[in-house]
Scaffold this active site. Sequence first.
Site, short mmCIF file in Angstrom:
data_model
loop_
_atom_site.label_atom_id
_atom_site.label_comp_id
_atom_site.label_asym_id
_atom_site.label_seq_id
_atom_site.Cartn_x
_atom_site.Cartn_y
_atom_site.Cartn_z
N LYS A 14 4.27 0.25 10.29
CA LYS A 14 4.36 1.50 9.54
C LYS A 14 3.84 2.67 10.38
O LYS A 14 4.35 3.77 10.29
CB LYS A 14 3.53 1.39 8.25
CG LYS A 14 4.30 0.82 7.08
CD LYS A 14 3.61 1.14 5.77
CE LYS A 14 2.96 -0.09 5.19
NZ LYS A 14 2.34 0.13 3.88
N GLU A 21 0.87 -1.16 0.00
CA GLU A 21 0.00 0.00 0.00
C GLU A 21 0.91 1.22 0.00
O GLU A 21 1.83 1.30 0.82
CB GLU A 21 -0.89 0.02 1.25
CG GLU A 21 -1.87 1.19 1.20
CD GLU A 21 -2.67 1.39 2.48
OE1 GLU A 21 -2.35 0.75 3.50
OE2 GLU A 21 -3.61 2.22 2.45
N ARG A 44 5.34 -13.09 9.38
CA ARG A 44 6.09 -11.87 9.09
C ARG A 44 7.39 -11.84 9.89
O ARG A 44 7.54 -12.53 10.90
CB ARG A 44 5.24 -10.65 9.41
CG ARG A 44 4.98 -10.53 10.92
CD ARG A 44 4.35 -9.20 11.34
NE ARG A 44 4.33 -8.20 10.33
CZ ARG A 44 3.24 -7.54 9.95
NH1 ARG A 44 2.08 -7.83 10.52
NH2 ARG A 44 3.30 -6.62 9.05
#
Length: 556
Positions: A271, A37, A261
Amino acid sequence: MEITEPIESKNFLQEIIENDIAEGKHDGRVLTRFPPEPNGYLHIGHAKSICINFGLAKQYNGQTNLRFDDTNPVTEDTEYVESIKEDIKWLGFDWANEYYASDYFDTLYDYATQLIGKGLAYVDDLTAEQIAELKGTPTEPGKNSPHRDRSVEENLDLFRRMKDGEFPEGSKVLRAKIDMASPNMHMRDPLLYRIKYAHHHRTGDKWCIYPMYDFAHGQSDSIETITHSICTLEFIPHRPLYDWCIEKLEIFPSRQYEFARLNMNYTVMSKRKLLQLVNENHVSGWDDPRMPTLSGMRRRGYPPKSIVEFCDKIGVAKRENIIDIGLLEFCVREDLNKTATRVMVVMDPVKLVITNYEGTGEHLSAENNPEDQSAGHRNISFGKVIYIEREDFMLDPPKGYFRLSPGNKVRLKYAYIIEYENHITDSEGRITEIHVKYYPDSKSGEDTSSIKVKTALHWVPESAINAEIRLYDRLFVVENPNSDKDTDFKEFINKDSMVVNTRAMLEPILKDADFGKSYQFFRLGYFCLDKDSSSEKLVFNKTVGLKDSWAKILQK
RNA sequence: UGGUCUAUGGUGUAACGGUAGCACAACUGAUUUUGGUUCAGUUAGUUGAGGUUCGAAUCCUUGUAGACCAACCA
């Protein structure tokens, strides 16, 4: 003698793909995608995903699309698109196609009307709060919305009018009609579209309704005929919905697979948190060398190869993990040891006078890289007065100290063996000059003195130059800054994560240092020129230190 | 406590019913004009309890622990 081949072990994704190929699924075609994104910079966790997606495709003769998942115009921006592309290229990967989820907005709108037509989606007028309330909880089933049974015609009409901007933001949403009692919260009539009067970085003001992740991602995969859609573990509960949409829409059956992850100690990876560090000026920007971002690591001097190697070493599995940042540093050193040009820099200089040296204009030959003979040699001027590291001399050394001390001879790297004679101190007792004698027959490369020394010290000539050297340490003082729910992660920031040294003296050749090139400051670590450098002032970043077993001995 | 996922040395990751291996870290020693590099070696592991089997990290049962899920975020 028997030679055993090392066994290449496969991760679970490789096994899945090999099974699919063996079964002739999609004619053995492999197409993956990397779907960032564009609302932030890429970090080392994304590097893992990039290496998996691009690496798998490369391994099985497939391709990878770069697809920006830009369905939320409020947080997204082209600034991020550019940085993301730069970072992927820097890592050494090429995408087959550059796509945007927003490319598919027309198709997605059409898909939504198809679902409505099948009685599988409806427009809901409830507020966000009301929807949340009726959703129930993980342990209690939800309740149907009063608008759940609107007619197909009414839904079609309302949805078209949503698109045409007839309703205010937040007043209506499109929801899938699935099962409000499902134990999977994502199947309790999930939202498909919401109204947002926001300017989109690609589609501008064309749309005022935007699809949610669940109605964009899987469909985009399907439109591109992605064969293996690889994402992280938290999307597991979304998979039934991913499959539901594909089934009801009767579109290309992409399949989703999930891996754990990357987590790393002494840093944060979300983020949102990284954005906070930037916005609240705890760091100088997304590319601050202390950041776990790829742009930060690039500026810090981490070679892209070492990051790819790191991603290979950590493996791929479904189990939560916290990787020791030391492994990344190992990969960086491993690469830099072979490639970095050696130079001499003294961080904390003290004057050294060689009392019996009377030469003038002597130049010594220095090896640029002992690991790579093709790197050649350079000359360094030598003289009666030079500078050495303050910690390389001790009047009263502890046991095991190899460096210069009364009675303990050492070699000056590329030069001569010296022996302590005397020293001068200032009014506070601090040593200002060390006086030594040298052995003329001990010159490096032509030593006939047969004196044995334990080590060679780095030094710089009187003509040394000045620079600013930025020394970095881990950004947080605790392994997991997120561990304490009651304490803000920023409380754990390491106040000394950057220390600036302006008194260092550098070998003159460094005034011609190149950007993007790594140097090993002899016995100190790896450094690179920072973008803040100017013709008046050089600025170096410390990439990573050398292993220091003497420091370890001292700790005991 | 509804559902889902996961448990192998300090940290990661293999072993797909048949010798628990590899990497990092740690520790020895050798080499070294970087207390670096390199080389040789050592320490250290199958979440508990049952069961199936000649044989279980692996299969079954049942505990335990951790993670994720109730954004008009992705």
